[in-house]
Design an enzyme around this catalytic site. Structure first.
Site, PDB file in Angstrom:
ATOM      1  N   HIS A 207     -67.504 -14.336   5.916  1.00 50.54           N
ATOM      2  CA  HIS A 207     -67.740 -15.385   6.919  1.00 50.54           C
ATOM      3  C   HIS A 207     -67.861 -16.748   6.247  1.00 50.54           C
ATOM      4  O   HIS A 207     -67.335 -17.756   6.752  1.00 50.54           O
ATOM      5  CB  HIS A 207     -69.006 -15.044   7.702  1.00 50.54           C
ATOM      6  CG  HIS A 207     -69.444 -16.097   8.660  1.00 50.54           C
ATOM      7  ND1 HIS A 207     -70.436 -17.012   8.353  1.00 50.54           N
ATOM      8  CD2 HIS A 207     -69.030 -16.406   9.916  1.00 50.54           C
ATOM      9  CE1 HIS A 207     -70.624 -17.824   9.379  1.00 50.54           C
ATOM     10  NE2 HIS A 207     -69.783 -17.484  10.336  1.00 50.54           N
TER      11      HIS A 207
ATOM     12  N   GLU B 218     -64.442 -17.974   5.388  1.00 48.38           N
ATOM     13  CA  GLU B 218     -63.767 -18.472   6.594  1.00 48.38           C
ATOM     14  C   GLU B 218     -64.145 -19.929   6.863  1.00 48.38           C
ATOM     15  O   GLU B 218     -63.289 -20.765   7.148  1.00 48.38           O
ATOM     16  CB  GLU B 218     -64.135 -17.595   7.789  1.00 48.38           C
ATOM     17  CG  GLU B 218     -63.673 -18.125   9.138  1.00 48.38           C
ATOM     18  CD  GLU B 218     -64.745 -18.030  10.205  1.00 48.38           C
ATOM     19  OE1 GLU B 218     -65.029 -19.051  10.863  1.00 48.38           O
ATOM     20  OE2 GLU B 218     -65.309 -16.930  10.385  1.00 48.38           O
ATOM     21  N   HIS B 219     -65.434 -20.233   6.776  1.00 47.88           N
ATOM     22  CA  HIS B 219     -65.895 -21.611   7.000  1.00 47.88           C
ATOM     23  C   HIS B 219     -65.265 -22.576   6.002  1.00 47.88           C
ATOM     24  O   HIS B 219     -64.829 -23.678   6.365  1.00 47.88           O
ATOM     25  CB  HIS B 219     -67.421 -21.676   6.882  1.00 47.88           C
ATOM     26  CG  HIS B 219     -68.138 -21.428   8.165  1.00 47.88           C
ATOM     27  ND1 HIS B 219     -68.970 -22.355   8.745  1.00 47.88           N
ATOM     28  CD2 HIS B 219     -68.141 -20.361   8.999  1.00 47.88           C
ATOM     29  CE1 HIS B 219     -69.460 -21.863   9.868  1.00 47.88           C
ATOM     30  NE2 HIS B 219     -68.981 -20.652  10.040  1.00 47.88           N
TER      31      HIS B 219
END
Length: 429
Positions: free
Chosen positions: A67, A70-71
């Site tokens: 995650h 992804e950011h």
């Protein structure tokens, strides 16, 4: 291109695997104005222990790294990919699940330019310790926001009880403590391992010419150099036994009414390919028969004020896991748990009792899928990549139309005897 037509739906899809391994799925939609593109890597929050591409032994990376990655993918040395999409009139986003990370855009114009932006920013990582440390504060605030969300806590509390020893019991975003350990080198290790084109797919749905679209994609990819394909080695780690599933947990949070989430974990082996898709659809129909809003169970519990419009259910199959949840808010938590337990304890008998509703429930499911075919987002987001042999929503509809009641019974007879259940309750403080 490997083209497949669906004459009854007046739809088609073309699949091509490029020389670098990228799988391209093109679904043209004549008469539509918008185009939606989704680029996905087979890498999610549960993949936190793996052999890095440099060949060193398996490394356990901090929870939440997929995650976090992804950011960080949108930010480059001199620009932000969000801004580029905005300049060409596209909306863009990304999301991470237990098993996948996806990047997307939707646009009605400048399709070629936006396609290049998507391919370029996903295939051009840029991380520094300074930018990584800055992002920790942003994601930390996101994690704390979800810590205060009773619905989110109920869901992940249920997941944690079903998968107590496995990566799935950790929130997809990780924890404030775990993301504090992430470094730029960690992100590069994860990126270089899982973001190779051979581990990725690109689906484009909407208004375009397939040959022209494939030409744009090939031109973009041929201008880049990628390292050789290396088999990905993931380590799943310990797997909980049926006896280790946590039967019950109760928490007190700031809620006005009790929230209950009942999880049912399957310990049977899900078939692969098309058989796995059929199994998944059959069990989804089982839960429809037991709990949809026209079922005898739903109407009986609704009339008794045990459940209300917050009641819902779901069945999911993902890589290395499959489970169902039945959840809702209630003023009668003890009666809610007892009533649902009575149904689930005798699910196969309940299924036979509801057989006369099968045709109706199946038609409703078919109707939902046909409705979804009119949404570019639904077509792309419902694509499960390698999970069911690359099946699209059109293949799902074809399988669903062929399912008979005995298929539901066969799936239930495999799933239920080996399943384990948990009850996660949130009560007002």
């Amino acid at each position: 291109m490997n083209k497949k037509d669906y004459p009854k739906l007046e739809e088609s899809r073309s699949v091509t695997t490029l020389a670098n391994g990228l799988k391209v799925i093109l679904i043209p939609k004549a008469g539509f104005h918008k185009t939606y593109a989704l680029m996905t890597t087979d890498y999610g929050s549960i993949d936190n222990t793996f052999v890095p591409r440099d060949g060193q032994p398996a490394v356990r990376y901090p929870d939440g790294i997929a995650h976090f990655l992804e950011h960080k993918m949108f930010e480059k040395a001199d620009h932000d990919a969000f801004d580029l999409f905005g300049e060409y009139g596209a909306s863009s986003n990304a999301f991470t699940s237990f098993t996948q990370t996806s990047y997307l855009f939707a646009t009605t114009n400048h399709l070629h330019e936006n396609l290049d932006i998507l391919l370029d920013f996903v295939q051009d990582p840029y991380f520094t310790e300074a930018t990584v440390n800055k992002e920790k504060g942003i994601i930390g605030q996101e994690i704390q926001m979800y810590d205060d969300d009773p619905g989110w806590q109920s869901y992940f509390g249920m997941i944690g009880n079903l998968y107590p020893k496995e990566p799935m019991h950790i929130d997809i975003a990780g924890t404030v403590d775990s993301i504090a350990k992430i470094t730029a080198d960690d992100l590069y290790a994860a990126y270089n391992t899982f973001y190779h084109p051979s581990n990725m797919s690109l689906m484009v749905v909407g208004q375009f010419d397939p040959d022209e679209m494939l030409g744009w994609i090939e031109s973009n990819q041929n201008a880049k150099t990628f390292p050789p394909v290396v088999p990905i080695e993931r380590e799943r780690g310990p797997v909980a036994t049926p006896d280790e599933v946590v039967a019950e947990t109760t928490r007190h949070l700031s809620v006005s009414r009790p929230k209950i989430n009942i999880g049912i974990r399957g310990f049977d082996d899900v078939p692969t390919g098309a058989d796995g898709l059929k199994y998944s659809l059959a069990l989804s129909l089982v839960f429809d028969l037991l709990f949809n809003d026209t079922s005898d169970n739903y109407l009986r519990l609704y009339d008794a004020n045990i459940i209300d419009d917050s009641f819902g259910y779901d069945f999911q199959v993902q890589r290395d896991s499959h489970f169902a949840q039945v959840a809702g808010d209630t003023d009668q938590p003890d009666q809610f748990v007892a009533a649902l337990a009575a149904i689930l304890d005798h699910a196969e008998d309940q299924l036979v009792a509801a057989q006369d509703q099968f045709d109706l429930v199946k038609r409703e499911a078919i109707g939902r899928l046909i409705g979804a075919i009119n949404s570019e987002e639904a077509i792309a987001n419902q694509y499960d990549g390698p999970l069911f042999g690359g099946a699209t929503i059109f293949d799902e509809l074809a399988v669903l139309q062929q399912i008979e009641f005995r298929d539901l019974q066969a799936a239930a007879q495999v799933f239920w005897p080996q399943s384990r259940r948990t009850v996660y309750t949130i009560l007002p403080e």
